[in-house]
Design a protein around this motif. Structure first.
Motif, PDB file in Angstrom:
ATOM      1  N   UNK A   1       0.860  -1.251  -0.034  1.00 41.84           N
ATOM      2  CA  UNK A   1       0.080  -0.011   0.095  1.00 41.84           C
ATOM      3  C   UNK A   1       0.921   1.199   0.018  1.00 41.84           C
ATOM      4  N   UNK A   2       0.460   2.278  -0.820  1.00 43.09           N
ATOM      5  CA  UNK A   2       1.274   3.316  -1.007  1.00 43.09           C
ATOM      6  C   UNK A   2       2.501   3.022  -2.270  1.00 43.09           C
ATOM      7  N   UNK A   3       2.864   2.055  -2.366  1.00 37.88           N
ATOM      8  CA  UNK A   3       3.797   1.816  -3.476  1.00 37.88           C
ATOM      9  C   UNK A   3       3.419   2.173  -4.980  1.00 37.88           C
ATOM     10  N   UNK A   4       4.122   2.251  -5.783  1.00 37.84           N
ATOM     11  CA  UNK A   4       3.904   2.583  -7.131  1.00 37.84           C
ATOM     12  C   UNK A   4       4.743   2.031  -8.041  1.00 37.84           C
ATOM     13  N   UNK A   5       4.465   1.813  -9.598  1.00 40.44           N
ATOM     14  CA  UNK A   5       5.474   1.680 -10.612  1.00 40.44           C
ATOM     15  C   UNK A   5       4.878   2.499 -11.711  1.00 40.44           C
TER      16      UNK A   5
ATOM     17  N   UNK B   1     -11.265   2.784  -7.070  1.00 42.75           N
ATOM     18  CA  UNK B   1     -11.346   3.624  -5.799  1.00 42.75           C
ATOM     19  C   UNK B   1      -9.866   3.190  -4.984  1.00 42.75           C
ATOM     20  N   UNK B   2      -9.163   2.076  -5.262  1.00 42.36           N
ATOM     21  CA  UNK B   2      -7.904   1.742  -4.479  1.00 42.36           C
ATOM     22  C   UNK B   2      -6.877   1.763  -5.089  1.00 42.36           C
ATOM     23  N   UNK B   3      -6.855   2.623  -6.385  1.00 42.76           N
ATOM     24  CA  UNK B   3      -5.517   2.756  -7.051  1.00 42.76           C
ATOM     25  C   UNK B   3      -5.599   4.124  -7.661  1.00 42.76           C
ATOM     26  N   UNK B   4      -4.190   4.639  -7.974  1.00 38.50           N
ATOM     27  CA  UNK B   4      -4.232   6.013  -8.512  1.00 38.50           C
ATOM     28  C   UNK B   4      -3.599   5.519 -10.094  1.00 38.50           C
ATOM     29  N   UNK B   5      -4.139   6.610 -10.952  1.00 42.93           N
ATOM     30  CA  UNK B   5      -3.683   6.453 -12.447  1.00 42.93           C
ATOM     31  C   UNK B   5      -3.119   7.989 -12.822  1.00 42.93           C
TER      32      UNK B   5
ATOM     33  N   UNK C   1      -4.822   1.230  -1.663  1.00 37.94           N
ATOM     34  CA  UNK C   1      -5.496   0.413  -0.637  1.00 37.94           C
ATOM     35  C   UNK C   1      -5.039  -0.979  -0.663  1.00 37.94           C
ATOM     36  N   UNK C   2      -5.169  -1.872   0.300  1.00 37.44           N
ATOM     37  CA  UNK C   2      -4.744  -3.190   0.303  1.00 37.44           C
ATOM     38  C   UNK C   2      -5.711  -4.158  -0.599  1.00 37.44           C
ATOM     39  N   UNK C   3      -7.099  -3.731  -0.547  1.00 39.97           N
ATOM     40  CA  UNK C   3      -7.973  -4.580  -1.354  1.00 39.97           C
ATOM     41  C   UNK C   3      -8.795  -3.353  -2.162  1.00 39.97           C
ATOM     42  N   UNK C   4      -9.584  -3.879  -3.019  1.00 41.16           N
ATOM     43  CA  UNK C   4     -10.696  -3.271  -3.719  1.00 41.16           C
ATOM     44  C   UNK C   4     -11.561  -2.633  -2.576  1.00 41.16           C
ATOM     45  N   UNK C   5     -11.988  -1.386  -3.018  1.00 41.44           N
ATOM     46  CA  UNK C   5     -12.947  -0.687  -1.985  1.00 41.44           C
ATOM     47  C   UNK C   5     -14.369  -1.220  -2.192  1.00 41.44           C
TER      48      UNK C   5
END
Length: 180
Positions: A28-32, A53-57, A75-79
Motif C-alpha cells: 500500500x502506497x507503492x507505485x510503478x 477507488x483503491x489505485x491511482x492512475x 489500499x490493500x484491497x478493492x474498496x
C-alpha cells in the motif's frame, strides 16, 4: 524513484497479466511506472472494474510509442462500492422488453457472480449447471419459477437467492415477466 515496467517488448497476451502481477506485489502506497507504446485504455477499464477507488492512475508521458503511467496502490484491497441501482434497472422501460443479461458484475477476480437478467412473460433460461462460483439472484420485478434438481422455488420481487457453485437450475418467467 518508482520502478518501471516496460511492456513494449512483451507479447500482447502476456501484458495485462504482467501488469496486474506487478500491481499485486506492490505494498500500500507503492507505485510503478508502466511504459507502453499506446494509451492502455482497456487496461484502465480493467483497473476500474477490479480495483475501483483503491489505485491511482497518473499519465506522466503521452508521446508516440512512449506512454508512461504511474500506477499507485492506495489500499490493500478493492474498496466496497455500489455497483448498480437495481430499482433504476427494474424501472427502465427497456428492461421490460429485454431478454437476457441487462447488467453483470465485471470484476475478473472474484468468488461471486452477479447478473441482472430480464425475461419476458413465459421466457426461460434453459436448464443448466451454474459456473464454478457462487451466484446471487435478486428478483426485481415480475414473477417466475426457479427449477432445481429436486423441486421448484417461486420467485417474487424482493427475493434474494443464493445459487451455490455448479448447482443445477432453470428459470421460467411468469405472466408478468421476471427481472432477476
Amino acid at each position: 524513484m518508482d520502478a518501471e515496467l516496460d511492456v513494449r517488448g512483451i507479447r500482447k497476451p502476456d501484458k495485462h497479466p504482467a501488469i496486474f502481477a506487478a500491481y499485486a506485489a506492490l505494498p500500500v502506497g507503492g507505485a510503478f511506472v508502466l511504459v507502453n507504446d499506446h494509451d492502455p485504455k482497456h487496461l484502465h477499464d480493467q483497473f476500474e472494474a477490479d480495483h475501483h477507488g483503491s489505485y491511482a492512475w497518473e499519465y506522466l508521458t503521452t508521446e508516440p510509442r512512449d506512454w508512461r503511467i504511474r500506477i499507485t496502490k492506495l489500499a490493500g484491497t478493492p474498496l466496497p462500492r455500489i455497483l448498480v441501482d437495481t430499482a433504476t434497472v427494474a424501472a427502465d422501460p427497456a428492461t421490460a422488453d429485454a431478454s437476457g443479461a441487462v447488467w453483470k458484475l465485471e470484476a475478473r477476480e472474484r468468488d461471486l457472480d452477479s447478473n441482472l437478467i430480464a425475461l419476458p412473460p413465459g421466457g426461460t433460461i434453459a436448464a443448466h449447471t451454474g459456473p464454478d462460483i457462487d451466484v446471487l439472484i435478486h428478483v426485481l420485478a415480475g414473477d417466475g419459477t426457479l427449477t432445481t434438481e429436486l423441486g421448484e422455488i417461486a420467485l417474487s420481487p424482493g427475493a434474494l437467492l443464493w445459487m451455490p457453485r455448479r448447482s443445477r437450475r432453470q428459470f421460467t418467467a411468469g405472466d408478468r415477466g421476471c427481472g432477476i
